[in-house]
Write an enzyme that holds these catalytic residues in place. Structure first.
Site, PDB file in Angstrom:
ATOM      1  N   CYS A   2      10.874  53.222   3.627  1.00  0.00           N
ATOM      2  CA  CYS A   2       9.860  53.900   2.692  1.00  0.00           C
ATOM      3  C   CYS A   2       8.939  52.885   2.342  1.00  0.00           C
ATOM      4  O   CYS A   2       8.048  52.311   3.182  1.00  0.00           O
ATOM      5  CB  CYS A   2      11.125  53.391   1.977  1.00  0.00           C
ATOM      6  SG  CYS A   2      12.540  54.343   2.559  1.00  0.00           S
ATOM      7  N   ARG A  63      10.590  57.779   0.669  1.00  0.00           N
ATOM      8  CA  ARG A  63      11.483  57.746   1.919  1.00  0.00           C
ATOM      9  C   ARG A  63      11.461  58.263   3.220  1.00  0.00           C
ATOM     10  O   ARG A  63      11.765  59.360   2.709  1.00  0.00           O
ATOM     11  CB  ARG A  63      13.435  58.137   1.163  1.00  0.00           C
ATOM     12  CG  ARG A  63      14.006  57.583   1.860  1.00  0.00           C
ATOM     13  CD  ARG A  63      15.918  58.409   1.384  1.00  0.00           C
ATOM     14  NE  ARG A  63      16.362  57.261   2.619  1.00  0.00           N
ATOM     15  CZ  ARG A  63      17.983  58.387   3.320  1.00  0.00           C
ATOM     16  NH1 ARG A  63      18.578  58.881   2.289  1.00  0.00           N
ATOM     17  NH2 ARG A  63      18.775  57.000   3.930  1.00  0.00           N
ATOM     18  N   LEU A  64      11.900  57.119   3.868  1.00  0.00           N
ATOM     19  CA  LEU A  64      11.678  57.972   5.407  1.00  0.00           C
ATOM     20  C   LEU A  64      13.191  57.836   6.054  1.00  0.00           C
ATOM     21  O   LEU A  64      13.434  56.160   5.950  1.00  0.00           O
ATOM     22  CB  LEU A  64      11.027  57.245   6.177  1.00  0.00           C
ATOM     23  CG  LEU A  64      10.688  57.523   8.272  1.00  0.00           C
ATOM     24  CD1 LEU A  64      10.795  58.976   8.110  1.00  0.00           C
ATOM     25  CD2 LEU A  64      10.060  56.544   8.332  1.00  0.00           C
ATOM     26  N   ILE A  66      16.486  56.858   7.168  1.00  0.00           N
ATOM     27  CA  ILE A  66      16.493  56.380   9.138  1.00  0.00           C
ATOM     28  C   ILE A  66      18.379  55.650   9.128  1.00  0.00           C
ATOM     29  O   ILE A  66      19.191  56.185  10.007  1.00  0.00           O
ATOM     30  CB  ILE A  66      16.316  54.832   8.945  1.00  0.00           C
ATOM     31  CG1 ILE A  66      14.733  55.215   9.164  1.00  0.00           C
ATOM     32  CG2 ILE A  66      16.079  54.028  10.039  1.00  0.00           C
ATOM     33  CD1 ILE A  66      14.272  55.970  10.009  1.00  0.00           C
ATOM     34  N   ASN A  88      11.723  48.959   0.789  1.00  0.00           N
ATOM     35  CA  ASN A  88      11.937  49.438   1.998  1.00  0.00           C
ATOM     36  C   ASN A  88      11.283  48.323   2.949  1.00  0.00           C
ATOM     37  O   ASN A  88      11.247  46.741   3.652  1.00  0.00           O
ATOM     38  CB  ASN A  88       9.908  49.036   1.721  1.00  0.00           C
ATOM     39  CG  ASN A  88       8.813  49.363   2.789  1.00  0.00           C
ATOM     40  OD1 ASN A  88       9.550  50.047   4.017  1.00  0.00           O
ATOM     41  ND2 ASN A  88       7.505  48.527   3.329  1.00  0.00           N
ATOM     42  N   GLY A  89      12.525  48.763   3.725  1.00  0.00           N
ATOM     43  CA  GLY A  89      12.839  48.394   5.409  1.00  0.00           C
ATOM     44  C   GLY A  89      13.709  48.714   5.643  1.00  0.00           C
ATOM     45  O   GLY A  89      14.618  49.591   5.465  1.00  0.00           O
ATOM     46  N   ILE A 312       1.011  54.412  26.569  1.00  0.00           N
ATOM     47  CA  ILE A 312      -0.567  55.559  26.209  1.00  0.00           C
ATOM     48  C   ILE A 312      -1.259  54.603  27.675  1.00  0.00           C
ATOM     49  O   ILE A 312      -1.060  53.171  27.088  1.00  0.00           O
ATOM     50  CB  ILE A 312      -0.803  55.448  25.336  1.00  0.00           C
ATOM     51  CG1 ILE A 312      -1.307  54.103  24.641  1.00  0.00           C
ATOM     52  CG2 ILE A 312      -0.416  56.267  23.903  1.00  0.00           C
ATOM     53  CD1 ILE A 312      -2.087  54.281  23.477  1.00  0.00           C
ATOM     54  N   SER A 384       9.657  47.673  19.148  1.00  0.00           N
ATOM     55  CA  SER A 384       8.468  46.543  20.032  1.00  0.00           C
ATOM     56  C   SER A 384       8.351  45.395  20.879  1.00  0.00           C
ATOM     57  O   SER A 384       9.593  44.416  20.050  1.00  0.00           O
ATOM     58  CB  SER A 384       6.932  46.543  19.131  1.00  0.00           C
ATOM     59  OG  SER A 384       7.013  45.723  18.285  1.00  0.00           O
TER      60      SER A 384
END
Length: 660
Positions: A2, A63-64, A66, A88-89, A312, A384
């Protein structure tokens, strides 16, 4: 994942208005497009401002979604509404923490990781951060105590910027958010400019603008009674004197190599398992390098179906890793997605300038942005391999550090001859990675102390070049400021280990959070993609910090223990492949399609009128680069990034809707 923003003010101070808070959260909507929310300690009146008769706070949130998609709305409170959080996190061990909190009588209204932090704060106060395993930046308003509590995760994965004024404090995930408040000054800090042209980023706790700060990794801040108290709560235990709050490391000084490998396998596997918790699709970045292949391999071993992996490639062979990524994906059995992109600096520059908030000179932000964009088409979370190089001595420059320590044993006059006379006049290729050029760069620092030598190797403009670049007027503004002190301070944090380990510790404190993690966070959140880094679980970091250098680096190669521990996940060709940077053909661009940009940006009247740089020095760099006398591509890119940032953030208005 977020974006957060807000403010706190003292009694009879200056609160912000509801429109101010809305503008702040609108500026970071890309970090959280799924939902928004606000909390006010006292409801704003008809004029949009809350009552300032008592200390107060406003928390804003984007907010994203998850975890707990239906009930994770923020800001979120405890049972009686006395403690509120904007977070956020991701907290990966929230399920493990919850039973003990419930046993203590805490009642949960959601299944989100965010609510766990609220109840931990009720139990442990500011020490709640010590119980968290994850990446985070959050703000907690404690209405009973009338205090604001800010915290940032140990590695520095999630950003948090703040501005302290005499009667109020602003905070946000991104600097541009605070700049939406009317009347906020935008005065450039000359010392921060000097730091940028030294390191290609502005290191914490500074910001490029005066009066703004970044909360450093592993730090908390308490704003109470008009005072701000900033404290460090964790340090990776590289030094023998560093405290260890990890019972799993007890007796590590006597572990055998096999014991180290077993501990590493178990700890990193657990880290990956925790980071696979998600209520949305997830996958992994896969470059075909050691770190990303191990990460994807552990994910695949923990999954009952093929995981999604993403890479990529570029038309320029020296920047294209797709062959290795394909081989890794086939070996692991992943569902691999591969994209060929034509990176364009002209297209990327306005977007990078707007998203990064400060001048950011790492040109690998361009391909990182493309990777995030194509990955987001399929998943919302991507793991990652970031951190593997710093923790396990993977960079080639660490081998240079090791070699230099041997040369340091020679008499000083021999080192001086080797450094300044033997190699410096030999013609070499313009290619920065050509052997002759790398030997000259290595030799140039041998007459200096090991710490300043390393700064010369990693710096973008060394002290001599910066002195030649700056105008006399700008040099006077620096008032004797020493940009090297940031790096020297990081070296002092690890005084009692071998030089290679000390240097990896320096990068964990500096380059990793200020460059790599900042780059990835901004690039991924620009596309509403969450990036998770198993190597940067603090248990993995603590294990790596205590590990003897002989297990990491031997035979002229780093990451030995990773190769030995995870050989089953790594195809033979990947175990022996040379390291390839994640970059773009910047040197070629400046001699071709970006050639007009150099003059239009760096030599026009606007740039020259600022009084920062000597025009003749900039012109000479352009001429030397275009004639292939010298590769100045990274320096020219930094100058372009800085000037474009000045036009957008100082001259312009930083529109919250995005780059214009």
């Amino acid at each position: 994942m977020c974006g957060i923003a807000g403010a706190s003010w003292i009694q009879n101070g200056r609160p912000i208005s509801r429109p101010d808070l809305r503008r702040m959260t609108d500026a970071i909507v890309h970090r959280g497009p799924d939902d928004s929310g606000e909390y006010w300690s006292s409801e704003p009146g008809p004029n949009g401002f809350p009552d300032a008769a008592a200390p107060g706070a406003a928390l804003g949130f984007r907010r994203l979604s998850i975890i707990d998609l239906s009930a994770g709305h923020q800001p979120l409170s405890n049972e009686d509404g006395s403690v509120w959080i904007a977070f956020n996190g991701e907290i990966y061990n929230y399920k493990e923490l919850r039973p003990a909190l419930e046993a203590r009588g805490h009642r949960f209204a959601t299944h989100s990781d965010t609510e766990t932090i609220v109840h931990l704060y009720e139990e442990h106060g500011v020490d709640c951060v010590k119980h968290l395993r994850g990446m985070f930046a959050f703000a907690i308003w404690d209405d009973r105590r009338k205090r604001l509590f800010l915290a940032r995760d140990r590695a520095g994965k999630k950003p948090l910027v703040y501005r302290l004024e005499n009667d109020r404090l602003f905070f946000a995930s991104e600097l541009k958010s605070i700049l939406q408040v009317p009347g906020i000054p935008r005065e450039v800090d000359p010392q921060a400019v000097d730091l940028f042209f030294t390191y290609q980023y502005v290191p914490h706790p500074r910001s490029v603008l005066k009066g703004f700060n970044k909360l450093a990794p592993a730090h908390t801040a308490v704003y109470e009674n008009s005072r701000l108290d900033v404290q460090r709560y964790w340090i990776p235990p590289y030094s023998a004197s560093d405290p260890i709050d990890n019972p799993d490391l007890a007796g590590s000084e006597s572990w055998t190599p096999d014991e180290w490998r077993t501990r590493l396998r178990d700890t990193l596997t657990e880290s990956v398992r925790l980071r696979m918790r998600s209520d949305v699709p997830l996958g992994a970045f896969l470059s075909g390098g050691i770190d990303s292949t191990i990460t994807a391999g552990l994910m695949q071993s923990l999954s009952n179906r093929p995981i999604h992996t993403f890479s990529i490639g570029f038309p320029v062979a020296q920047f294209d890793e797709r062959t290795f990524a394909r081989e890794a994906a086939a070996h692991l059995g992943t569902n691999h997605h591969e994209y060929l992109v034509e990176p364009s600096a002209l297209e990327s520059l306005p977007k990078l300038t707007w998203h990064y908030d400060e001048p950011f000179g790492d040109s690998s932000a361009i391909p990182t942005r493309y990777l995030a964009e194509v990955t987001r088409r399929e998943v919302t979370v991507a793991l990652s391999g970031d951190g593997g190089d710093e923790l396990f001595a993977g960079y080639e420059r660490y081998e240079a550090v090791r070699l230099a320590t041997r040369i340091d044993r020679l008499p000083q006059f021999v080192r001086n001859i080797f450094a300044w006379n033997l190699w410096q006049n030999i013609p070499t290729s313009v290619n920065q990675r050509a052997l002759g050029r790398r030997i000259k760069r290595f030799a140039a620092g041998l007459a200096e102390s090991p710490e300043l030598r390393y700064l010369r190797w990693i710096g973008i403009f060394d002290a001599e070049r910066r002195s030649d670049l700056y105008t006399p007027e700008f040099r006077q503004k620096l008032e004797g400021f020493n940009a090297a002190e940031f790096l020297l301070g990081c070296y002092r944090a690890c005084p009692d280990r071998d030089l290679v380990t000390r240097t990896t510790c320096v990068d964990v404190h500096s380059y990793l959070p200020c460059d790599i993690l900042n780059k990835v966070d901004i690039a991924t959140m620009a596309h509403s993609l969450e990036a998770r880094c198993p190597f940067l679980d603090h248990r993995v970091m603590e294990l790596a910090a205590r590990m003897p250098i002989e297990l990491k680096q031997s035979g002229g190669k780093g990451k030995r223990i990773l190769l030995e521990t995870f050989s089953d996940l790594l195809p033979a060709s990947i175990q022996t492949r040379p390291k390839m940077g994640f970059g773009v053909p910047m040197s070629h661009w400046f001699r071709n399609e970006l050639r007009p940009l150099l003059n239009d940006t760096l030599l026009d009247a606007t740039a020259r009128s600022r009084g920062y740089f000597r025009t003749q020095t900039v012109q000479r760099m352009i001429d030397e680069h275009q004639s292939e006398k010298w590769d100045h591509s990274y320096r020219l890119w930094a100058l372009i990034v800085f000037e474009r940032w000045m036009r957008a953030f100082v001259d312009g208005n930083v529109a919250p809707s995005g780059p214009v």
